[in-house]
Design a protein around this motif. Structure first.
Motif, PDB file in Angstrom:
ATOM      1  N   GLU A 237      58.662 -38.296 -41.177  1.00 41.65           N
ATOM      2  CA  GLU A 237      58.127 -38.484 -39.858  1.00 41.65           C
ATOM      3  C   GLU A 237      58.457 -37.613 -38.822  1.00 41.65           C
ATOM      4  O   GLU A 237      57.793 -36.809 -38.207  1.00 41.65           O
ATOM      5  N   ARG A 238      59.736 -37.777 -38.733  1.00 44.12           N
ATOM      6  CA  ARG A 238      60.499 -36.861 -37.659  1.00 44.12           C
ATOM      7  C   ARG A 238      60.425 -35.714 -38.028  1.00 44.12           C
ATOM      8  O   ARG A 238      60.075 -34.955 -36.948  1.00 44.12           O
ATOM      9  N   VAL A 239      60.494 -35.103 -39.213  1.00 46.46           N
ATOM     10  CA  VAL A 239      60.483 -33.502 -39.252  1.00 46.46           C
ATOM     11  C   VAL A 239      58.800 -33.165 -39.124  1.00 46.46           C
ATOM     12  O   VAL A 239      58.522 -32.069 -38.654  1.00 46.46           O
ATOM     13  N   ALA A 240      58.181 -33.894 -39.674  1.00 49.46           N
ATOM     14  CA  ALA A 240      56.653 -33.396 -39.470  1.00 49.46           C
ATOM     15  C   ALA A 240      56.283 -33.112 -37.871  1.00 49.46           C
ATOM     16  O   ALA A 240      55.472 -32.506 -37.537  1.00 49.46           O
ATOM     17  N   ARG A 241      56.697 -34.311 -37.125  1.00 49.83           N
ATOM     18  CA  ARG A 241      56.650 -34.178 -35.697  1.00 49.83           C
ATOM     19  C   ARG A 241      57.152 -32.932 -35.029  1.00 49.83           C
ATOM     20  O   ARG A 241      56.724 -32.327 -34.053  1.00 49.83           O
ATOM     21  N   THR A 242      58.377 -32.808 -35.599  1.00 49.87           N
ATOM     22  CA  THR A 242      59.046 -31.563 -35.019  1.00 49.87           C
ATOM     23  C   THR A 242      58.416 -30.183 -35.420  1.00 49.87           C
ATOM     24  O   THR A 242      58.357 -29.235 -34.606  1.00 49.87           O
ATOM     25  N   TYR A 243      57.636 -30.301 -36.498  1.00 52.68           N
ATOM     26  CA  TYR A 243      57.014 -29.039 -37.037  1.00 52.68           C
ATOM     27  C   TYR A 243      55.777 -28.791 -36.139  1.00 52.68           C
ATOM     28  O   TYR A 243      55.280 -27.901 -35.818  1.00 52.68           O
ATOM     29  N   LEU A 244      55.107 -29.859 -35.920  1.00 52.67           N
ATOM     30  CA  LEU A 244      53.931 -30.022 -35.013  1.00 52.67           C
ATOM     31  C   LEU A 244      54.231 -29.497 -33.636  1.00 52.67           C
ATOM     32  O   LEU A 244      53.372 -28.710 -32.873  1.00 52.67           O
ATOM     33  N   ALA A 245      55.426 -29.892 -33.123  1.00 50.04           N
ATOM     34  CA  ALA A 245      55.832 -29.555 -31.828  1.00 50.04           C
ATOM     35  C   ALA A 245      56.286 -28.131 -31.766  1.00 50.04           C
ATOM     36  O   ALA A 245      56.133 -27.450 -30.621  1.00 50.04           O
ATOM     37  N   GLN A 246      56.706 -27.419 -32.633  1.00 52.94           N
ATOM     38  CA  GLN A 246      57.350 -26.202 -32.726  1.00 52.94           C
ATOM     39  C   GLN A 246      56.565 -24.991 -33.109  1.00 52.94           C
ATOM     40  O   GLN A 246      57.050 -23.822 -33.164  1.00 52.94           O
ATOM     41  N   ARG A 247      55.711 -25.383 -34.113  1.00 51.74           N
ATOM     42  CA  ARG A 247      54.964 -24.405 -35.001  1.00 51.74           C
ATOM     43  C   ARG A 247      54.290 -23.452 -33.967  1.00 51.74           C
ATOM     44  O   ARG A 247      53.795 -23.633 -32.694  1.00 51.74           O
ATOM     45  N   ASP A 248      54.054 -22.292 -34.713  1.00 58.32           N
ATOM     46  CA  ASP A 248      53.152 -21.186 -33.931  1.00 58.32           C
ATOM     47  C   ASP A 248      51.685 -21.497 -34.308  1.00 58.32           C
ATOM     48  O   ASP A 248      51.510 -22.023 -35.394  1.00 58.32           O
ATOM     49  N   GLU A 249      50.986 -20.659 -33.625  1.00 58.20           N
ATOM     50  CA  GLU A 249      49.379 -20.791 -34.056  1.00 58.20           C
ATOM     51  C   GLU A 249      49.337 -20.492 -35.421  1.00 58.20           C
ATOM     52  O   GLU A 249      49.670 -18.924 -36.058  1.00 58.20           O
ATOM     53  N   GLY A 250      48.646 -21.179 -36.396  1.00 56.49           N
ATOM     54  CA  GLY A 250      48.573 -21.046 -37.697  1.00 56.49           C
ATOM     55  C   GLY A 250      49.830 -21.060 -38.394  1.00 56.49           C
ATOM     56  O   GLY A 250      49.414 -20.548 -39.788  1.00 56.49           O
ATOM     57  N   GLU A 251      50.870 -21.459 -38.198  1.00 53.05           N
ATOM     58  CA  GLU A 251      52.075 -21.247 -39.031  1.00 53.05           C
ATOM     59  C   GLU A 251      52.050 -22.538 -39.859  1.00 53.05           C
ATOM     60  O   GLU A 251      52.031 -23.528 -39.564  1.00 53.05           O
ATOM     61  N   SER A 252      52.411 -22.187 -41.074  1.00 52.99           N
ATOM     62  CA  SER A 252      52.569 -23.373 -42.222  1.00 52.99           C
ATOM     63  C   SER A 252      53.760 -23.880 -42.071  1.00 52.99           C
ATOM     64  O   SER A 252      54.517 -23.375 -41.517  1.00 52.99           O
ATOM     65  N   PHE A 253      53.792 -25.151 -42.773  1.00 54.50           N
ATOM     66  CA  PHE A 253      55.113 -25.946 -42.821  1.00 54.50           C
ATOM     67  C   PHE A 253      56.247 -25.234 -43.367  1.00 54.50           C
ATOM     68  O   PHE A 253      57.315 -25.038 -42.838  1.00 54.50           O
ATOM     69  N   ALA A 254      55.677 -24.534 -44.241  1.00 53.28           N
ATOM     70  CA  ALA A 254      57.119 -23.728 -45.200  1.00 53.28           C
ATOM     71  C   ALA A 254      57.530 -22.430 -44.257  1.00 53.28           C
ATOM     72  O   ALA A 254      58.730 -22.116 -44.376  1.00 53.28           O
ATOM     73  N   LEU A 255      56.320 -21.501 -43.862  1.00 53.95           N
ATOM     74  CA  LEU A 255      57.056 -20.591 -43.000  1.00 53.95           C
ATOM     75  C   LEU A 255      57.845 -21.054 -41.476  1.00 53.95           C
ATOM     76  O   LEU A 255      58.762 -20.554 -41.309  1.00 53.95           O
ATOM     77  N   TRP A 256      57.379 -22.302 -41.204  1.00 55.43           N
ATOM     78  CA  TRP A 256      58.103 -22.835 -40.059  1.00 55.43           C
ATOM     79  C   TRP A 256      59.562 -23.378 -40.360  1.00 55.43           C
ATOM     80  O   TRP A 256      60.736 -23.068 -39.766  1.00 55.43           O
ATOM     81  N   VAL A 257      59.690 -23.927 -41.677  1.00 53.02           N
ATOM     82  CA  VAL A 257      60.854 -24.187 -42.162  1.00 53.02           C
ATOM     83  C   VAL A 257      61.935 -23.138 -42.287  1.00 53.02           C
ATOM     84  O   VAL A 257      63.110 -23.273 -41.850  1.00 53.02           O
ATOM     85  N   ARG A 258      61.545 -21.967 -42.691  1.00 50.02           N
ATOM     86  CA  ARG A 258      62.338 -20.824 -42.900  1.00 50.02           C
ATOM     87  C   ARG A 258      63.102 -20.431 -41.647  1.00 50.02           C
ATOM     88  O   ARG A 258      64.234 -19.937 -41.713  1.00 50.02           O
ATOM     89  N   ARG A 259      62.566 -20.566 -40.512  1.00 46.94           N
ATOM     90  CA  ARG A 259      63.016 -20.101 -39.297  1.00 46.94           C
ATOM     91  C   ARG A 259      63.531 -21.447 -38.355  1.00 46.94           C
ATOM     92  O   ARG A 259      64.108 -20.956 -37.317  1.00 46.94           O
ATOM     93  N   ALA A 260      63.355 -22.557 -38.862  1.00 45.89           N
ATOM     94  CA  ALA A 260      63.568 -23.615 -38.078  1.00 45.89           C
ATOM     95  C   ALA A 260      65.297 -23.880 -37.903  1.00 45.89           C
ATOM     96  O   ALA A 260      65.839 -23.529 -39.058  1.00 45.89           O
ATOM     97  N   ASP A 261      65.703 -24.226 -36.809  1.00 44.47           N
ATOM     98  CA  ASP A 261      67.348 -24.565 -36.646  1.00 44.47           C
ATOM     99  C   ASP A 261      67.560 -25.853 -37.699  1.00 44.47           C
ATOM    100  O   ASP A 261      67.144 -26.738 -37.879  1.00 44.47           O
ATOM    101  N   GLU A 262      68.821 -25.633 -38.144  1.00 42.12           N
ATOM    102  CA  GLU A 262      69.285 -26.663 -39.094  1.00 42.12           C
ATOM    103  C   GLU A 262      69.076 -28.222 -38.789  1.00 42.12           C
ATOM    104  O   GLU A 262      68.731 -29.084 -39.309  1.00 42.12           O
ATOM    105  N   ASP A 263      69.639 -28.362 -37.452  1.00 42.21           N
ATOM    106  CA  ASP A 263      69.522 -29.621 -36.687  1.00 42.21           C
ATOM    107  C   ASP A 263      68.033 -30.167 -36.526  1.00 42.21           C
ATOM    108  O   ASP A 263      67.784 -31.363 -36.607  1.00 42.21           O
ATOM    109  N   ASP A 264      66.853 -29.216 -36.500  1.00 42.77           N
ATOM    110  CA  ASP A 264      65.400 -29.675 -36.468  1.00 42.77           C
ATOM    111  C   ASP A 264      65.076 -30.266 -37.615  1.00 42.77           C
ATOM    112  O   ASP A 264      64.023 -30.761 -37.801  1.00 42.77           O
ATOM    113  N   ILE A 265      65.690 -30.100 -38.856  1.00 45.43           N
ATOM    114  CA  ILE A 265      65.343 -30.491 -40.318  1.00 45.43           C
ATOM    115  C   ILE A 265      66.277 -31.133 -40.875  1.00 45.43           C
ATOM    116  O   ILE A 265      65.896 -31.721 -42.164  1.00 45.43           O
ATOM    117  N   ARG A 266      66.895 -32.040 -40.243  1.00 48.31           N
ATOM    118  CA  ARG A 266      68.031 -33.052 -40.395  1.00 48.31           C
ATOM    119  C   ARG A 266      67.721 -34.336 -40.124  1.00 48.31           C
ATOM    120  O   ARG A 266      66.680 -34.497 -39.505  1.00 48.31           O
TER     121      ARG A 266
END
Length: 266
Positions: A237-266
């Protein structure tokens, strides 16, 4: 009988004999231009079927019986379907249901726990057999998956309309990764972790952002992150909400993870 039928369809005469002398005599009587001999192993077991083959399992054995499968078969027959397919993503495709029966079939399938219109996580989650049936597994997967799906459906209900069409969750019971943790949006590999009191708890090593298709890539492994089974809903839940808050328009979860900071996916 199956073999006899197939040979007969090719125009061959098929005869069963038990010794070579009888075979030669019959060949002369039939005027055979050629004799093809097929030797079959015999078995004293009443479960042997055909050429030294066996069927596996029966309804009397609860470890291999499938009450849901039996009820599905009955439901299919009741609605005129006799064919189904299994997909690589642990899904069932039922074929040949008449249009007028579709609504009733969907309702009947729902009563036995098979949902034709599932939620996001119920549709995109897959789990290996796990410790219940696999000698290689070291953690439970099926019950874990069911609990995580149920919790995430409730926890993320307020953002369900903002979640992507695909957000896959792959749960594995050991490093063999039969549920393909390396190519799931959220891949979980089961492990046992030793507590301070010497007992062990089920934990999952996390892999994020794996995908197939146009954006094929192996998942990113988070450094030294092991999530206890009971804390998986909190983490996802925490990672999914962080993704929704940080993603660019049309950006998939996988693409977001590639650029996300380590602290945001822990």
């Amino acid at each position: 009988r199956r073999l006899e039928g197939r040979l007969s369809a090719l125009g061959a005469a098929t005869v069963y004999v038990e010794d070579s002398a009888e075979r030669a005599t019959l060949g002369d009587e039939l005027g055979a231009s050629a004799i093809v001999t097929i030797n079959l192993d015999s078995s004293s077991s009443p479960k042997a079927q055909g050429a030294a083959t066996y069927y596996f399992g029966r309804g009397d054995d609860p470890s291999v019986a499938s009450p849901v499968g039996r009820r599905l078969a009955e439901l299919m027959q009741a609605h005129g379907s006799r064919r189904l397919r299994l997909t690589p993503y642990q899904k069932i495709v039922v074929l040949d249901v008449p249009e007028d029966d579709v609504e009733a079939f969907v309702a009947g399938a729902r009563e036995i726990g098979l949902e034709a219109e599932p939620s996001l996580f119920r549709r995109t989650t897959m789990a290996c057999t796990g410790i219940q049936f696999c000698k290689l597994a070291i953690v439970d997967t099926k019950d874990t998956a069911e609990g995580v799906i149920r919790d995430l459906d409730e926890r993320l209900a307020d953002v369900a309309d903002r979640l992507p069409e695909q957000l896959t969750l792959h749960i594995n019971g050991c490093p063999n990764a039969c549920a393909r943790s390396q190519v799931g949006d959220v891949g979980l590999k089961g492990m046992l972790d030793k507590r301070e009191d010497g007992t062990h708890q089920e934990v999952f090593q996390v892999h994020l952002g794996g995908s197939l298709g146009a954006e094929t890539t192996l998942a990113r492994k988070t450094r030294a992150l092991k999530v206890p089974a009971e804390e998986l809903p909190d983490y996802i839940e925490r990672v999914a909400r962080t993704y929704l808050a940080q993603r660019d328009e049309g950006e998939s979860f996988a693409l977001w993870v590639r650029r996300a900071d380590e602290d945001d996916i822990r």
